[in-house]
Motif scaffolding. Sequence first.
Motif, PDB file in Angstrom:
ATOM      1  N   GLU A 627       1.058  -1.231   0.401  1.00 41.57           N
ATOM      2  CA  GLU A 627      -0.428   0.373  -0.239  1.00 41.57           C
ATOM      3  C   GLU A 627       0.785   0.823  -0.122  1.00 41.57           C
ATOM      4  O   GLU A 627       0.742   2.446  -0.808  1.00 41.57           O
ATOM      5  CB  GLU A 627      -0.974   0.342   1.124  1.00 41.57           C
ATOM      6  CG  GLU A 627      -1.756   1.084   1.449  1.00 41.57           C
ATOM      7  CD  GLU A 627      -2.422   1.468   2.281  1.00 41.57           C
ATOM      8  OE1 GLU A 627      -3.227   1.907   2.782  1.00 41.57           O
ATOM      9  OE2 GLU A 627      -2.535   0.126   3.316  1.00 41.57           O
ATOM     10  N   THR A 628       1.641   0.588   1.065  1.00 39.20           N
ATOM     11  CA  THR A 628       2.779   2.722   0.910  1.00 39.20           C
ATOM     12  C   THR A 628       3.673   2.323  -0.433  1.00 39.20           C
ATOM     13  O   THR A 628       4.118   3.864  -0.541  1.00 39.20           O
ATOM     14  CB  THR A 628       3.678   1.983   2.188  1.00 39.20           C
ATOM     15  OG1 THR A 628       3.223   1.824   3.212  1.00 39.20           O
ATOM     16  CG2 THR A 628       5.471   3.524   2.103  1.00 39.20           C
ATOM     17  N   ARG A 631       1.246   4.152  -2.975  1.00 35.68           N
ATOM     18  CA  ARG A 631       0.566   5.116  -2.910  1.00 35.68           C
ATOM     19  C   ARG A 631       1.747   6.172  -2.867  1.00 35.68           C
ATOM     20  O   ARG A 631       1.332   7.041  -3.443  1.00 35.68           O
ATOM     21  CB  ARG A 631       0.384   5.854  -1.224  1.00 35.68           C
ATOM     22  CG  ARG A 631       0.143   6.735  -0.506  1.00 35.68           C
ATOM     23  CD  ARG A 631      -0.502   7.437   0.152  1.00 35.68           C
ATOM     24  NE  ARG A 631       0.537   6.595   1.594  1.00 35.68           N
ATOM     25  CZ  ARG A 631       0.459   5.025   2.094  1.00 35.68           C
ATOM     26  NH1 ARG A 631      -0.720   4.528   1.944  1.00 35.68           N
ATOM     27  NH2 ARG A 631       1.441   5.342   3.131  1.00 35.68           N
ATOM     28  N   GLN A 658      -6.327  -6.649  -0.819  1.00 34.88           N
ATOM     29  CA  GLN A 658      -6.143  -5.719  -0.748  1.00 34.88           C
ATOM     30  C   GLN A 658      -7.086  -4.887  -1.386  1.00 34.88           C
ATOM     31  O   GLN A 658      -7.218  -4.783  -2.901  1.00 34.88           O
ATOM     32  CB  GLN A 658      -5.031  -4.897   0.252  1.00 34.88           C
ATOM     33  CG  GLN A 658      -4.469  -5.875   1.486  1.00 34.88           C
ATOM     34  CD  GLN A 658      -3.290  -4.995   1.444  1.00 34.88           C
ATOM     35  OE1 GLN A 658      -2.417  -4.119   1.393  1.00 34.88           O
ATOM     36  NE2 GLN A 658      -2.354  -5.551   1.571  1.00 34.88           N
ATOM     37  N   ILE A 660      -6.428  -1.806  -2.376  1.00 32.72           N
ATOM     38  CA  ILE A 660      -5.389  -0.941  -3.108  1.00 32.72           C
ATOM     39  C   ILE A 660      -5.264  -1.360  -4.698  1.00 32.72           C
ATOM     40  O   ILE A 660      -5.842  -2.204  -5.237  1.00 32.72           O
ATOM     41  CB  ILE A 660      -4.334  -1.797  -2.878  1.00 32.72           C
ATOM     42  CG1 ILE A 660      -3.824  -2.514  -2.942  1.00 32.72           C
ATOM     43  CG2 ILE A 660      -3.949  -1.043  -1.656  1.00 32.72           C
ATOM     44  CD1 ILE A 660      -2.379  -2.979  -2.112  1.00 32.72           C
TER      45      ILE A 660
END
Length: 713
Positions: A627-628, A631, A658, A660
């Motif tokens: 996710e990091t 992003r 997830q 994302i």
Amino acid sequence: MTEHLRLSPAQSPLWYAQQLDPASPVYNTADYVRIEGPLDVARFEAAVRQAVGEAESLHTRYGSDDAGPWQVIDPRPFPFPVRECGEDEALAWMRADVRTSVDLAEGPLFAQALFQVGPRTWLWHQRIHHIAIDGFAFSMLARRVADLYTMGEGRPFRPFVTVLEVADAYLVSPKHPADREFWRGYLDGMPEPAALAAPAPVADHTVRAVTRIGPERAAELKGLGVGWPELFAAATAAYLHRMTGTTEAVLGLPVMGRLGTPLLRVPAIVMNIVPLRVPVRPDQTLPGLARQIAAEIRRSRPHHRYRHEQMRRDLGLVGSDRRLFGPVVNAMPFDNDLRFGTAAGTMHNISAGPVEDLALGIRDFGDGTGMSLEVDGNPARYTESGLAGHLDRLLRLLAEPETPLGRLRLGPAVVPRRPVWRDRDATPVLDRIARQVEATPDAVAVEQGGTRYTYAELWARAGAVAADLAHRGVEADSLVAVRMRREPDAVVAILGVLLAGAAYLPIDPDGPAGRNTDVLADARPLLIMEEVAGGKAVVRRNVPEDALAYVIYTSGSTGRPNGVEISRGALSHFVAAATCRYGFTDRDRVLQFAALHFDASVEEIFGTLSTGGTLVLREPEMHASAETFLRACGELRLTVLDLPTAFWHELVHALTTQDIRVPDSVRTVIIGGEAALPDRVAAWQQIAPNVQLFNTYGPTESTVVATSASIGR
């Protein structure tokens, strides 16, 4: 002495382009007029000779001196063959004639011929170099011949010098700076134009797919309450949206550039091509999108005389591969109802000149017999079958004009032909980077966090490093260790070593002490660099291509690490092939993910800098989680990710489990290092169908990558 005239703003780029390949016929344009009915050949020939004689631009010859290129108007007799043959034979002759090389210094710039292909059917052929004529002027010539044949009179053409006078008046008028400001604002923030195939050099010919739209279908399209030129532009933008995922298509819009001027009576090259930005949403219909386009054209129309070549200069794109627009959509609403006495004539295009990517030509015959749609493509990007597939799906899209774009079923895409890299394209890497420094010195070359180096700054810093190394005794074939973490100054250090004529040896400062000791003991570098100081000196050394570029040590998984020596020539060939294969451009923002002591970093660093893109160095916290990472990719507006396959496997797993997604900015992902798992590949194709995925493999000894396969999009 015949007066030397300067070239017009539209002629100059064509003259310079032709000088790059004087024998290329790519700038030949050609139309033929199909004439049905009785024709007096002698009378027709007289009309052609008079009209061609009035068209001064057809009789120009070109030269150059210290002040630049010039032209003279030098009319000479020209042949006008009349032949009787079958239609297929006549068309084959015309296509062969279009491939005739034209000597701009000697001429002639044109050819004329007449074929009788039936008792009452004639084909009148005109082939003219693009430096002398545009599409509207072809129509103008045909109309003048028709008037002379039918009435024996009519208004003659104005002299060519009118083109230069009108250009001069425009450049000194208040309108010119006002137009410049309009286009600067219009182009601000414009995305990289989407395309259906990867970039490639312009070829010396084109490939074409053609279809006829019958009268009933043409009437239906015209009955949708929008202009048919805007409708076809909307269809093209919608098709790009469906096939590439772009949310803003950038089309090329040919414009006459004559309205409100005396140029309506001057056959010459005057037309301009301006960019047309078209935001596209899946909930729109074609008529709705066409109305949006019509409003956009009305807004830009007062500024259409500002040349697209000048727009490129204003944006700093001279010398860059960055395109100003994508597919060109040329709707030809010129009066096509020609009359030669009682015989009727209709115009048909054979060649419209060079095509960088795609060009769509739509012609309304104007006599109730329908329309034609021609799609020309750059053969370095497209095959004939590929173009036919695109044309077929475009027609399917037009068949459902009231269906929201997101619900259309267009069928599978034809895999486009990728550009072919040739051995002669392997320009030395430092020369390629130097070109980018010269072309776009203020563009960002390297960034990490708040640190950014423009190309000019990067080059100056690297030059200072090279000067310092030379002072310390570094010379060709010296080996300099670079023991630095992933940071902008590490890139400066690497370039500085190469500029000094030496080879670099990357050392991981956080790596095992024993390995580093073994590597340094085996390699015996002349110097070890651990930081970069300031300075502005730029030093270049001429180094043979068989000299070393870098030395990288293998992992040592089968014993002691082994040093692999890579020459500058091998590096140049790899970078040329890789940038062609991946389609790197100056609009790309490429993630520098690999550690510098892995050869994947070579692909990232030199692939980006040699094409004018921005190299974005990964920071340690970026890959703390999927996710990091994603992003950060979105926030950094990254377009290309070069990732270890193991990391990509984990990324795909996270994407499937997830909430994302892959950022919209990402267009290409390159993976390598181990085999890609089939289930991950299948999942990726569902998750990111519009992102190109390359699976690569290559031992360090083969210069980074030996094979690559496109397994996505």
